[in-house]
Design an enzyme around this catalytic site. Sequence first.
Site, PDB file in Angstrom:
ATOM      1  N   PHE A 207     -32.001   1.941 -15.873  1.00  0.00           N
ATOM      2  CA  PHE A 207     -32.261   1.818 -14.290  1.00  0.00           C
ATOM      3  C   PHE A 207     -31.842   0.722 -13.433  1.00  0.00           C
ATOM      4  CE2 PHE A 207     -36.046   1.044 -11.376  1.00  0.00           C
ATOM      5  CZ  PHE A 207     -35.499   1.529 -10.099  1.00  0.00           C
ATOM      6  N   ILE A 208     -32.624  -0.475 -14.154  1.00  0.00           N
ATOM      7  CA  ILE A 208     -32.348  -1.721 -13.227  1.00  0.00           C
ATOM      8  C   ILE A 208     -31.034  -2.243 -13.635  1.00  0.00           C
ATOM      9  CG2 ILE A 208     -33.030  -4.257 -12.952  1.00  0.00           C
ATOM     10  CD1 ILE A 208     -36.120  -3.233 -13.406  1.00  0.00           C
TER      11      ILE A 208
ATOM     12  N   ASP B  67     -24.956  -0.835 -23.967  1.00  0.00           N
ATOM     13  CA  ASP B  67     -26.403   0.257 -24.080  1.00  0.00           C
ATOM     14  C   ASP B  67     -26.309   1.099 -25.078  1.00  0.00           C
ATOM     15  OD1 ASP B  67     -28.518   1.035 -21.175  1.00  0.00           O
ATOM     16  OD2 ASP B  67     -28.641   2.134 -23.046  1.00  0.00           O
TER      17      ASP B  67
ATOM     18  N   GLY C 143     -31.085   4.709 -21.170  1.00  0.00           N
ATOM     19  CA  GLY C 143     -30.283   4.791 -20.357  1.00  0.00           C
ATOM     20  C   GLY C 143     -29.557   5.977 -20.319  1.00  0.00           C
TER      21      GLY C 143
ATOM     22  N   THR D 146     -36.353  -3.014 -30.691  1.00  0.00           N
ATOM     23  CA  THR D 146     -35.308  -3.412 -29.630  1.00  0.00           C
ATOM     24  C   THR D 146     -36.051  -4.618 -28.920  1.00  0.00           C
ATOM     25  OG1 THR D 146     -35.096  -1.330 -29.616  1.00  0.00           O
ATOM     26  CG2 THR D 146     -34.417  -2.442 -27.606  1.00  0.00           C
TER      27      THR D 146
ATOM     28  N   ALA E  73     -35.587 -10.097 -19.072  1.00  0.00           N
ATOM     29  CA  ALA E  73     -36.780  -9.311 -18.268  1.00  0.00           C
ATOM     30  C   ALA E  73     -38.067  -9.266 -18.965  1.00  0.00           C
ATOM     31  CB  ALA E  73     -36.072  -8.025 -18.197  1.00  0.00           C
TER      32      ALA E  73
ATOM     33  N   TYR F   3     -46.125  -2.899 -26.707  1.00  0.00           N
ATOM     34  CA  TYR F   3     -45.171  -3.203 -25.732  1.00  0.00           C
ATOM     35  C   TYR F   3     -45.105  -4.733 -25.086  1.00  0.00           C
ATOM     36  CZ  TYR F   3     -42.281  -3.356 -21.348  1.00  0.00           C
ATOM     37  OH  TYR F   3     -41.427  -3.625 -20.361  1.00  0.00           O
TER      38      TYR F   3
ATOM     39  N   LYS G 277     -43.213  -8.272 -25.070  1.00  0.00           N
ATOM     40  CA  LYS G 277     -42.693  -8.869 -23.941  1.00  0.00           C
ATOM     41  C   LYS G 277     -43.213 -10.376 -23.917  1.00  0.00           C
ATOM     42  CE  LYS G 277     -39.715  -6.355 -22.325  1.00  0.00           C
ATOM     43  NZ  LYS G 277     -38.377  -6.714 -22.454  1.00  0.00           N
TER      44      LYS G 277
END
Length: 329
Positions: A11-12, A31, A36, A95, A119, A151, A155
């Site tokens: 998306f981004i 990707d 995606g 990932t 990100a 998650y 991050k």
Amino acid sequence: MNVLITGGAGFIGSHLVDHHLHLGHRVHAIDDLSTGFGTNLSEALKSPNFKFDQQDIVTWTGLEKAVQWADVIFHMAAVVGVKRVLEDSLKVIKTNLTGTERVLEAAANLKWKPRIILASSSEVYGFNTKPSFSEKDDLVLRSDDHFRWCYTATKLMDEFLAQAYVMERDLSVTSVRLFNTIGPRQAGTYGMVVPNFVRQAAGNRSITVFGDGTQTRSFCDIRDMVHILTLLAENEKTKGKILNAGNDQEISILDLAKLVKKISKSSSDITFIDYAEAYGRPFKDVDHRRPDLTELNKWITFEPKWTLEETLEDLAALEEKKQQLRMPA
Ligand code: UDP
């Protein structure tokens, strides 16, 4: 300028691709198309300045070369979405951790190092109960519902990795905590609220509010988010910083449902669903998630261009077109 975008079909990522092609840059997107979509790149693929590799950043042997080519890297590749995080945790961890480490290590090994935007996520604030989150606030991860935080933990670790590479290997990385972002190409498949509501309203089906709808979020238009990320990439002085990015206008999820219904001119009813039913397991939601943008505004000059109403109007119009195309003549 050469721009590498990991997660470029997401998306981004795909909006970043389009924007940088529009600016006249050469863009390389990677990707694995796990979340995606190739169709997100249909415009980009017409450009001679665009290259796409369907590859997994965890295993792809061409990654070092791609990193070497780049002046700027937007590292967006990550597995996102609450449902996905609960259902496919191993993929999330690999990932989000190994992928990031590979990108940073490849860049750190170069003599001429690219500028990197990494990100991160507003999820790192966890259950902090402040009305808005600033970068100096506590990160509150609770011990109940432990696994849901995998998650978030990846991050956070990505941010630490970035900091360590800045301090010890002189990389120029800025970590950006992305708050809720909305716009075309955002898939509702993994539980995101706006695409779900817009699709439900266009089909005159029940709009499903999870919980009692008093929880609030602040939504940023994708065009504004792409602008913020690009300004940050251009500002070398943000090297080593961790910054919030988003829009600070707040709305409750129930009011959002009403607004989407009104804008879509829909006859949908609004129904309330227990979290346990919605997620198939007990789930504690974050009550409020709003960015404090004071720190961001010290580094870039930025005013959001798009109101929530304008973004929802665009999304409702797009969804109506999509649903008409799907209908038999
Ligand atoms: N939500 C909802 N209905 C949906 C999907 C989500 O009410 O069909 C709620 C969800 O429980 C949360 C909010 O909308 O309170 C935002 O959810 P999303 O997954 O988009 O973002 P996040 O919770 O990660 O901020």
